[in-house]
Design a protein around this motif. Structure first.
Motif, PDB file in Angstrom:
ATOM      1  N   LEU A 277      -5.993  -4.459   2.120  1.00 52.00           N
ATOM      2  CA  LEU A 277      -5.549  -3.060   2.039  1.00 52.00           C
ATOM      3  C   LEU A 277      -5.647  -2.433   0.652  1.00 52.00           C
ATOM      4  CD1 LEU A 277      -2.527  -3.206   4.488  1.00 52.00           C
ATOM      5  CD2 LEU A 277      -4.728  -2.096   4.864  1.00 52.00           C
ATOM      6  N   ILE A 278      -5.507  -3.228  -0.403  1.00 52.50           N
ATOM      7  CA  ILE A 278      -5.571  -2.608  -1.742  1.00 52.50           C
ATOM      8  C   ILE A 278      -6.641  -3.229  -2.635  1.00 52.50           C
ATOM      9  CG2 ILE A 278      -3.101  -1.993  -1.649  1.00 52.50           C
ATOM     10  CD1 ILE A 278      -2.719  -4.114  -3.959  1.00 52.50           C
TER      11      ILE A 278
ATOM     12  N   LEU B 207       0.830  -1.209   0.000  1.00 51.66           N
ATOM     13  CA  LEU B 207       0.000   0.000   0.000  1.00 51.66           C
ATOM     14  C   LEU B 207       0.864   1.258   0.000  1.00 51.66           C
ATOM     15  CD1 LEU B 207      -2.827   1.313   0.173  1.00 51.66           C
ATOM     16  CD2 LEU B 207      -2.625   1.163   2.673  1.00 51.66           C
TER      17      LEU B 207
ATOM     18  N   LYS C 119       2.447   1.654  -3.458  1.00 45.28           N
ATOM     19  CA  LYS C 119       1.362   1.918  -4.424  1.00 45.28           C
ATOM     20  C   LYS C 119       0.934   3.381  -4.337  1.00 45.28           C
ATOM     21  CE  LYS C 119      -3.417   0.460  -5.449  1.00 45.28           C
ATOM     22  NZ  LYS C 119      -3.848   1.797  -5.826  1.00 45.28           N
ATOM     23  N   GLN C 120       0.726   3.862  -3.113  1.00 42.70           N
ATOM     24  CA  GLN C 120       0.265   5.247  -2.934  1.00 42.70           C
ATOM     25  C   GLN C 120       1.352   6.257  -3.298  1.00 42.70           C
ATOM     26  OE1 GLN C 120      -1.174   5.101   1.163  1.00 42.70           O
ATOM     27  NE2 GLN C 120      -3.287   4.890   0.436  1.00 42.70           N
TER      28      GLN C 120
END
Length: 190
Positions: free
Chosen positions: A117-118, A70, A73-74
């Motif tokens: 989470l994703i 996460l 990714k963010q």
């Protein structure tokens, strides 16, 4: 752009365990490509970059892998469909290799963490590690080192998987499946 995530546990104690096959594939890719380290503490993992691709080994321990995924990714604004997770799969015989978009976690704690989470719509590269005789032995089994017999073929399996991973960035999933899927170790040796 693609984010390759190899699942495993940090530390020398786990280095050669079945659960760490994802780490081994990332190590192979990073070594072959000469990817550079772009890790930050906030990523909770070792992150490498080559061209416009990222290679991640979460250092959170398996059950919390999603935190690291996460964070990366963010930070880099990576779409879920550009995330490729490489993991051990006890439902496949040793030496098997499968590719799947989305789906369930099959009891795999690393995938469970990422899913929570994703979401689930990322690509999975499933590396067969076989399973123990009794279900109660799964945790000990995946945290055990590969057998001497398996070790003989491990480098070949890791190389084949790493090559398939890179093809996922230039070819369709269908093409990669037809060229690189393995039913068992025999497919690798054929």
């Amino acid at each position: 752009m693609a984010l390759f995530v190899g699942l495993g546990n940090p530390g020398s104690k786990y280095e050669n365990t079945r659960h760490n096959i994802g780490f081994k594939v990332i190590d192979k890719l990073v070594g072959d490509l000469g990817a550079r380290d772009v890790s930050k503490a906030s990523f909770q993992g070792e992150l490498f970059k080559y061209s416009n691709h990222y290679f991640l080994k979460p250092t959170t321990f398996m059950n919390l892998s999603g935190k690291s995924v996460l964070a990366v990714k963010q930070f880099y604004k990576i779409d879920i469909e550009d995330i490729i997770v490489i993991h051990d799969d006890i439902d496949l015989p040793f030496g098997a290799l499968r590719f799947k978009n989305g789906g369930g976690h099959g009891g795999h704690n690393g995938l469970k963490s990422i899913d929570s989470l994703i979401g689930k719509e990322y690509l999975r590269v499933r590396v067969g590690v076989d399973k123990p005789v009794h279900k109660s032995q799964v945790a000990d089994y995946v945290l055990a080192d590969f057998s001497n017999e398996e070790e003989k073929y491990l480098d070949k399996l890791i190389s084949h998987t790493a090559e398939a991973c890179m093809k996922l960035t230039t070819e369709t999933l269908t093409d990669v499946k037809s060229k690189f899927s393995l039913k068992s170790l025999e497919g690798l040796l054929g």
